[in-house]
Every structure is written in structure tokens, then in C-alpha cells.
Scaffold this motif. Structure first.
Motif, PDB file in Angstrom:
ATOM      1  N   GLN A  18       0.770  -1.145   0.155  1.00  0.00           N
ATOM      2  CA  GLN A  18       0.052  -0.027  -0.106  1.00  0.00           C
ATOM      3  C   GLN A  18       0.897   1.398  -0.044  1.00  0.00           C
ATOM      4  OE1 GLN A  18      -2.847  -0.129   3.329  1.00  0.00           O
ATOM      5  NE2 GLN A  18      -3.393  -2.278   2.907  1.00  0.00           N
ATOM      6  N   ARG A  19       1.904   1.292   0.861  1.00  0.00           N
ATOM      7  CA  ARG A  19       2.803   2.424   0.925  1.00  0.00           C
ATOM      8  C   ARG A  19       3.651   2.515  -0.425  1.00  0.00           C
ATOM      9  NH1 ARG A  19       3.879   0.767   6.573  1.00  0.00           N
ATOM     10  NH2 ARG A  19       2.668   2.376   7.743  1.00  0.00           N
ATOM     11  N   LEU A  20       3.676   1.505  -1.065  1.00  0.00           N
ATOM     12  CA  LEU A  20       4.700   1.518  -2.242  1.00  0.00           C
ATOM     13  C   LEU A  20       3.811   1.973  -3.356  1.00  0.00           C
ATOM     14  CD1 LEU A  20       7.413   0.845  -3.655  1.00  0.00           C
ATOM     15  CD2 LEU A  20       6.327  -1.442  -4.158  1.00  0.00           C
ATOM     16  N   GLY A  21       2.642   1.651  -3.588  1.00  0.00           N
ATOM     17  CA  GLY A  21       1.657   1.978  -4.732  1.00  0.00           C
ATOM     18  C   GLY A  21       0.826   3.437  -4.316  1.00  0.00           C
ATOM     19  N   PHE A  22       0.458   3.487  -3.059  1.00  0.00           N
ATOM     20  CA  PHE A  22      -0.469   4.857  -2.825  1.00  0.00           C
ATOM     21  C   PHE A  22       0.432   5.872  -1.907  1.00  0.00           C
ATOM     22  CE2 PHE A  22      -3.381   1.263  -3.465  1.00  0.00           C
ATOM     23  CZ  PHE A  22      -4.185   1.916  -4.505  1.00  0.00           C
ATOM     24  N   GLY A  23       1.627   5.433  -1.340  1.00  0.00           N
ATOM     25  CA  GLY A  23       2.433   6.418  -0.467  1.00  0.00           C
ATOM     26  C   GLY A  23       2.061   6.432   0.945  1.00  0.00           C
ATOM     27  N   LEU A  24       0.831   5.833   1.290  1.00  0.00           N
ATOM     28  CA  LEU A  24       0.053   5.624   2.373  1.00  0.00           C
ATOM     29  C   LEU A  24      -0.272   4.332   2.957  1.00  0.00           C
ATOM     30  CD1 LEU A  24      -3.010   7.704   2.948  1.00  0.00           C
ATOM     31  CD2 LEU A  24      -2.021   6.821   0.726  1.00  0.00           C
ATOM     32  N   ALA A  25      -0.365   4.017   4.466  1.00  0.00           N
ATOM     33  CA  ALA A  25      -1.188   2.802   4.486  1.00  0.00           C
ATOM     34  C   ALA A  25      -2.754   3.082   4.754  1.00  0.00           C
ATOM     35  CB  ALA A  25      -0.674   2.372   6.107  1.00  0.00           C
ATOM     36  N   LEU A  26      -3.445   2.403   3.925  1.00  0.00           N
ATOM     37  CA  LEU A  26      -4.933   2.749   3.641  1.00  0.00           C
ATOM     38  C   LEU A  26      -5.691   2.684   4.944  1.00  0.00           C
ATOM     39  CD1 LEU A  26      -5.425   1.288   0.107  1.00  0.00           C
ATOM     40  CD2 LEU A  26      -4.963   3.591   0.740  1.00  0.00           C
ATOM     41  N   ASP A  27      -5.311   1.732   5.823  1.00  0.00           N
ATOM     42  CA  ASP A  27      -6.119   1.552   7.108  1.00  0.00           C
ATOM     43  C   ASP A  27      -5.613   2.106   8.134  1.00  0.00           C
ATOM     44  OD1 ASP A  27      -7.688  -0.302   6.233  1.00  0.00           O
ATOM     45  OD2 ASP A  27      -6.874  -2.254   6.729  1.00  0.00           O
ATOM     46  N   ALA A  28      -4.538   3.067   8.171  1.00  0.00           N
ATOM     47  CA  ALA A  28      -4.133   3.897   9.282  1.00  0.00           C
ATOM     48  C   ALA A  28      -4.970   5.089   9.093  1.00  0.00           C
ATOM     49  CB  ALA A  28      -2.704   3.982   8.997  1.00  0.00           C
ATOM     50  N   PRO A  29      -5.652   5.430  10.510  1.00  0.00           N
ATOM     51  CA  PRO A  29      -6.474   6.630  10.587  1.00  0.00           C
ATOM     52  C   PRO A  29      -5.515   7.867  10.497  1.00  0.00           C
ATOM     53  CG  PRO A  29      -6.443   5.376  12.660  1.00  0.00           C
ATOM     54  CD  PRO A  29      -5.695   4.620  11.620  1.00  0.00           C
ATOM     55  N   PRO A  30      -5.982   9.028   9.974  1.00  0.00           N
ATOM     56  CA  PRO A  30      -5.048  10.146  10.072  1.00  0.00           C
ATOM     57  C   PRO A  30      -5.109  10.743  11.324  1.00  0.00           C
ATOM     58  CG  PRO A  30      -7.034  10.568   8.954  1.00  0.00           C
ATOM     59  CD  PRO A  30      -7.145   9.136   9.220  1.00  0.00           C
ATOM     60  N   GLU A  31      -3.929  11.449  11.734  1.00  0.00           N
ATOM     61  CA  GLU A  31      -3.991  12.239  12.913  1.00  0.00           C
ATOM     62  C   GLU A  31      -5.167  13.283  12.874  1.00  0.00           C
ATOM     63  OE1 GLU A  31      -0.123  13.842  13.566  1.00  0.00           O
ATOM     64  OE2 GLU A  31       0.941  11.913  13.466  1.00  0.00           O
ATOM     65  N   LEU A  32      -5.329  14.035  11.869  1.00  0.00           N
ATOM     66  CA  LEU A  32      -6.507  15.037  11.808  1.00  0.00           C
ATOM     67  C   LEU A  32      -7.416  14.660  10.628  1.00  0.00           C
ATOM     68  CD1 LEU A  32      -4.491  18.482  12.326  1.00  0.00           C
ATOM     69  CD2 LEU A  32      -5.757  17.140  13.896  1.00  0.00           C
ATOM     70  N   ARG A  33      -8.638  14.373  10.825  1.00  0.00           N
ATOM     71  CA  ARG A  33      -9.572  14.008   9.794  1.00  0.00           C
ATOM     72  C   ARG A  33      -9.909  15.454   8.874  1.00  0.00           C
ATOM     73  NH1 ARG A  33     -11.644   8.826   9.384  1.00  0.00           N
ATOM     74  NH2 ARG A  33     -11.611   7.842  11.360  1.00  0.00           N
ATOM     75  N   PRO A  34      -9.847  15.042   7.534  1.00  0.00           N
ATOM     76  CA  PRO A  34     -10.113  16.291   6.707  1.00  0.00           C
ATOM     77  C   PRO A  34     -11.501  16.699   6.678  1.00  0.00           C
ATOM     78  CG  PRO A  34      -9.845  14.305   5.477  1.00  0.00           C
ATOM     79  CD  PRO A  34      -9.173  13.976   6.915  1.00  0.00           C
ATOM     80  N   LEU A  35     -12.088  17.702   6.112  1.00  0.00           N
ATOM     81  CA  LEU A  35     -13.305  18.042   6.203  1.00  0.00           C
ATOM     82  C   LEU A  35     -14.178  17.069   5.170  1.00  0.00           C
ATOM     83  CD1 LEU A  35     -13.415  21.893   6.050  1.00  0.00           C
ATOM     84  CD2 LEU A  35     -13.976  20.393   8.001  1.00  0.00           C
ATOM     85  N   ASN A  36     -13.589  16.623   3.868  1.00  0.00           N
ATOM     86  CA  ASN A  36     -14.315  15.582   3.220  1.00  0.00           C
ATOM     87  C   ASN A  36     -13.256  14.723   2.265  1.00  0.00           C
ATOM     88  OD1 ASN A  36     -13.069  17.562   1.238  1.00  0.00           O
ATOM     89  ND2 ASN A  36     -15.024  18.739   1.424  1.00  0.00           N
ATOM     90  N   GLY A  37     -13.431  14.108   1.693  1.00  0.00           N
ATOM     91  CA  GLY A  37     -12.620  13.270   1.240  1.00  0.00           C
ATOM     92  C   GLY A  37     -12.533  11.660   1.638  1.00  0.00           C
ATOM     93  N   MET A  38     -11.612  11.021   1.368  1.00  0.00           N
ATOM     94  CA  MET A  38     -11.408   9.581   1.816  1.00  0.00           C
ATOM     95  C   MET A  38     -11.211   9.424   3.207  1.00  0.00           C
ATOM     96  SD  MET A  38      -8.451   6.718   0.521  1.00  0.00           S
ATOM     97  CE  MET A  38      -8.232   5.111   1.285  1.00  0.00           C
ATOM     98  N   PHE A  39     -10.459  10.154   3.892  1.00  0.00           N
ATOM     99  CA  PHE A  39     -10.460  10.055   5.365  1.00  0.00           C
ATOM    100  C   PHE A  39     -11.318  10.719   6.128  1.00  0.00           C
ATOM    101  CE2 PHE A  39      -6.395   8.402   3.528  1.00  0.00           C
ATOM    102  CZ  PHE A  39      -6.308   7.202   3.969  1.00  0.00           C
ATOM    103  N   GLY A  40     -12.255  11.640   5.461  1.00  0.00           N
ATOM    104  CA  GLY A  40     -13.389  12.296   6.315  1.00  0.00           C
ATOM    105  C   GLY A  40     -14.238  11.688   6.951  1.00  0.00           C
ATOM    106  N   PHE A  41     -14.849  12.393   8.020  1.00  0.00           N
ATOM    107  CA  PHE A  41     -16.177  11.824   8.451  1.00  0.00           C
ATOM    108  C   PHE A  41     -17.107  11.334   7.889  1.00  0.00           C
ATOM    109  CE2 PHE A  41     -13.964  14.019  12.177  1.00  0.00           C
ATOM    110  CZ  PHE A  41     -14.025  13.007  13.097  1.00  0.00           C
ATOM    111  N   LEU A  42     -17.885  10.259   8.070  1.00  0.00           N
ATOM    112  CA  LEU A  42     -18.791   9.782   7.161  1.00  0.00           C
ATOM    113  C   LEU A  42     -20.141  10.739   6.972  1.00  0.00           C
ATOM    114  CD1 LEU A  42     -19.263   7.401   5.111  1.00  0.00           C
ATOM    115  CD2 LEU A  42     -20.207   6.018   7.269  1.00  0.00           C
TER     116      LEU A  42
END
Length: 380
Positions: free
Chosen positions: A115-139
Motif C-alpha cells: 500500500q505504501r509503495l503504490g499509494f504512498g500511505l497505509a490505507l487502514d491507518a487513521p490520519p492524525e487529523l480528519r479532513p473536512l471531506n474526502g477519503m479519510f473524512g467523517f462519514l
């Protein structure tokens, strides 16, 4: 030596081997029924026509011998689920465990290093700060999701956009990783569904999976021997009476919490009937306990309504009644009721009355002991 093996085979034939072969032929003649129910993850919290009680009633109507869910076997063994798959960990899994039905995790995901090799990050690791929208935002959900039906994915026209995307390579090959991983992932999901079907010959297997995977899974399994695909809508939609019979307090609490205390509340798009009414019904239906814990986790002995297991896609567990002087569920204004509910939910967490009562002996002990001994005075 050859005569010994020949004698053994003759003895097996005499002791009923033909009957065993006949039973195997009968099992092969009765194919396993596979029902792939495509879902929009967690949309059950905002759509009345796709609410958790309807999914519960549908699973009961399907009478499955096994239920396949969208999680990897390794993560499922740890009790780890995706944060957005409310329908899996909060509906399908509890339903199966209440009925003693086998659960089959069928998902696949690449290793973290890949995942890190292809996308540059671990997809299951939660971010330190949630963005307002997008993939890691609150649902949260847009307006069309509020009208979604339980059998939405049975219509191929509604998934045509996904089908076309999966069949069309990216303009640049270096940007084609998501599509290629999607195809490989769905292929392995289908193979695990086939393995679950082979483990239940002549039975029925229900697959609860994201609707984006439904059509590809069915295409891969179409020619699988000993397997028969059936569309969920062919079983019929559960009636309102059936849905009411399968409704549970934890379903109502999750709907109310998501729509009133989550990001969805800020959007102004709420499910119907009103989430406030669902919350009031939950509080009336929830049994009271004389002993136990109010939900704070400290075994405080205050008792109260047993809080359902928290899920990342829902709001905090339903709060206890607000303290005197705050705007509680009896408040006439909806905004005041929401503020009071949030205040009560916060008081249930660290810093609330239960925590303060637990910490009181610790504070007294700290005052009596030298400063260097404060660790030994801490409870637990």
C-alpha cells in the motif's frame, strides 16, 4: 501387496461405499444457492427504505447457512472491521451470532508495504487529523442516499458507471493501480464465496458486500459448478410488520446518533421518520439495570441503559439523561435537545461524575502522601 489393496477395496464396497458415492452424487445434484446483496456501506443509517431492521428481516427471510462479510480473514479473527461497514459489524455479524450461523470473511487487501509503495500511505491507518471531506473524512451522505432501497444494486443500470470504470484502463498506465487492485480484490472475494458455498453443499449462502463488487462477483461465479446465483429481490421485500419485529434498540440509537450528533447533522439531510423520534423510542425501549455501569467503563454501579457497542461510523453511545438545569430530551427546542444530549454524552466520558467519584479516593490519598509516592496511590 496388490492383492491386499484389492481385498481392502472389495471390503469397502461391501460395507457401503456405493451408498457414500450415491450421497456424494446427491449433494452434487443439489447446488448451493448464493445470494449477493450489494449494499452502500452504512447507508442504512440514513435511508428508511434500507434501514438496519429491513436488513435484519431480509437475513431472517433468506434463512442462510452462512453469511459472507466484507473483511479479510486475518482482521476478522482480531475483531477488526472497516470503520464504514456498519451493515457488517453492527447488523450481519450480531445477527449471525444470535442465530448460530457461520460467518465467512471474504475480503482481500494488499499488505501494508505494498500500500505504501503504490499509494504512498497505509490505507487502514487513521490520519492524525480528519479532513473536512474526502477519503479519510467523517462519514456523511448526500441526498440521493436518503432514498436508497434495500435492493438498489439488483438493477444493473444503477451500477453501470462502476462497470464501465472497471472495464476501462486509465489513460496512463501508471495511474491504473486502483482499477487493477479492484479487479484482483473482487476476483479473490468471488473465490472465497465459492469456497464458502462448497463448504455448504445444497445450502444457502448470503453475501453482504459493497455494491461495487456485486456484478463482478456474480460474473465470476456464473459458471462455477454446483452453485446457483439468486438475486436478493427474488425473495421479496420484508414487510413493515417484519421490519418492526426485527427492529432493535441499538439500531434506533445508531440512526439517531449518526443523524443528530455526527457530521450528517450539519448537512441538514436527515433520515425520516425523525431521528429525534427514534431516539425517544430507544430510551423508552431500553431496559434499566439496578447494578452495573452507566456506560462510562468504570463499573460505577449507577446502572442505566446498556449502551450498544460503539462503531466509528456512529456517534458516541446514547447519553444518559441530562443533569438538572441542562437542556435534556424534554427540551422543547430541537437545538437545545441536541446540545443537552451532547453535554450528557461528554459527562459520561472521562471527567464525568462517575470518573470524578472514582478519582476522589485517589485525590484524598495524594493529599496524605508525600509527593514522591503519588504513583502508588493511584487506583488500579
Amino acid at each position: 501387496m496388490k492383492s491386499g489393496w484389492l481385498g481392502l477395496l472389495l471390503a469397502m464396497s461391501a460395507l457401503g461405499a456405493p451408498a457414500a458415492f450415491a450421497a456424494a452424487d446427491a449433494a452434487a445434484a443439489a447446488p448451493t444457492t448464493v445470494i449477493v446483496l450489494g449494499v452502500d456501506h452504512a447507508a442504512q443509517l440514513v435511508s428508511e427504505r434500507d434501514r438496519p431492521a429491513l436488513l435484519d428481516a431480509f437475513l431472517d427471510r433468506a434463512k442462510p447457512d452462512a453469511i459472507c462479510i466484507e473483511r479479510t480473514p486475518e482482521a476478522f479473527a482480531r475483531g477488526d472491521f472497516y470503520e464504514f461497514t456498519y451493515e457488517a459489524q453492527d447488523v450481519a455479524v450480531p445477527f449471525a451470532r444470535r442465530r448460530g450461523i457461520e460467518l465467512c470473511p471474504i475480503d482481500w487487501e494488499p499488505p501494508v508495504e505494498d500500500q505504501r509503495l503504490g499509494f504512498g500511505l497505509a490505507l487502514d491507518a487513521p490520519p492524525e487529523l480528519r479532513p473536512l471531506n474526502g477519503m479519510f473524512g467523517f462519514l456523511s451522505f448526500a441526498a440521493p442516499s436518503l432514498q436508497r432501497d434495500l435492493f438498489h444494486a439488483d438493477d444493473p443500470a444503477k451500477l453501470e458507471k462502476v462497470t464501465n470504470w472497471a472495464a476501462t484502463p486509465a489513460a496512463k498506465a501508471r495511474h491504473d493501480l486502483p482499477r487493477r487492485l479492484y479487479l484482483y480484490r473482487t476476483y479473490l472475494q468471488a473465490q472465497r464465496v465459492a469456497a464458502a458455498a462448497r463448504a455448504h453443499p445444497g445450502g444457502r449462502v448470503v453475501v453482504v458486500v459493497g455494491e461495487f463488487h456485486k456484478r463482478d462477483i456474480e460474473a465470476i461465479l456464473a459458471d462455477e459448478p454446483g452453485l446457483r446465483l439468486v438475486q436478493p429481490s427474488s425473495l421479496g421485500r420484508p414487510s413493515e410488520a417484519e421490519a418492526a419485529a426485527h427492529d432493535r434498540p441499538e439500531y434506533q440509537a445508531a440512526i439517531a446518533g449518526f443523524n443528530l450528533l455526527g457530521v450528517q447533522a450539519a448537512s441538514g439531510r436527515w433520515t425520516t421518520p425523525s431521528s429525534a423520534a427514534r431516539w425517544r423510542r430507544w430510551k423508552r425501549a431500553a431496559p434499566r439495570r439496578r447494578r452495573g455501569c452507566c456506560g462510562c467503563g468504570w463499573n460505577c454501579g449507577r446502572g442505566g441503559s446498556p449502551a450498544p457497542r460503539r462503531s466509528p461510523v456512529t456517534a458516541p453511545s446514547p447519553p444518559r439523561p441530562a443533569r438538572r438545569g441542562s437542556a435534556g430530551p424534554g427540551s422543547r427546542t430541537r437545538a437545545g435537545w441536541i446540545r443537552g444530549s451532547i453535554r450528557s454524552a461528554i459527562s459520561t466520558c472521562a471527567g464525568g461524575p462517575c470518573w470524578r467519584r472514582r478519582a476522589r479516593p485517589w485525590r484524598r490519598a495524594m493529599r496524605r502522601r508525600p509527593r514522591s509516592c503519588w504513583i502508588s496511590a493511584r487506583p488500579g
